[in-house]
Design a protein around this motif. Sequence first.
Motif, PDB file in Angstrom:
ATOM      1  N   LYS A   1       2.975   1.724  -3.067  1.00  0.00           N
ATOM      2  CA  LYS A   1       4.325   1.530  -3.001  1.00  0.00           C
ATOM      3  C   LYS A   1       5.013   2.647  -3.248  1.00  0.00           C
TER       4      LYS A   1
ATOM      5  N   HIS B   1      -2.953   0.696  -5.451  1.00  0.00           N
ATOM      6  CA  HIS B   1      -3.678  -0.534  -5.819  1.00  0.00           C
ATOM      7  C   HIS B   1      -4.885  -0.462  -4.858  1.00  0.00           C
TER       8      HIS B   1
ATOM      9  N   GLN C   1      -5.059  -1.725 -10.006  1.00  0.00           N
ATOM     10  CA  GLN C   1      -4.118  -0.907 -10.007  1.00  0.00           C
ATOM     11  C   GLN C   1      -4.490   0.284 -10.754  1.00  0.00           C
TER      12      GLN C   1
ATOM     13  N   GLU D   1       1.565   5.687  -7.659  1.00  0.00           N
ATOM     14  CA  GLU D   1       0.723   4.231  -7.996  1.00  0.00           C
ATOM     15  C   GLU D   1      -0.204   3.765  -6.658  1.00  0.00           C
TER      16      GLU D   1
ATOM     17  N   ASP E   1       8.623   4.977  -3.338  1.00  0.00           N
ATOM     18  CA  ASP E   1      10.103   4.993  -3.509  1.00  0.00           C
ATOM     19  C   ASP E   1      10.835   5.530  -2.473  1.00  0.00           C
TER      20      ASP E   1
END
Length: 83
Positions: free
Chosen positions: A77, A66, A12, A64, A79
């Motif tokens: 991810k 990964h 992450q 973010e 929003d």
Amino acid sequence: MKCPYCGKEMIQGYIWSDPLKPMVWLPEGEELSFLRDTEKTVEKKNGIYWKRKPFGSHSEKRIELHICQNCNVGIAKLDKKEK
């Protein structure tokens, strides 16, 4: 998070962007210093230094992401925006 391609654990971290500098990915817990960080200092933090134009128009954005170091893929991810 497990990589959907190989099943190994992903790392992450965050993609950082500034309108005047290239994009940088740093692992969770590492911070970017926009005035001092260079390609070499980012690599010392186990980060990735992209040599392309940044996204967005505001300074100090981060998303973010990964990363699987085995497959060289990343998953972000995003929003949802209200319509």
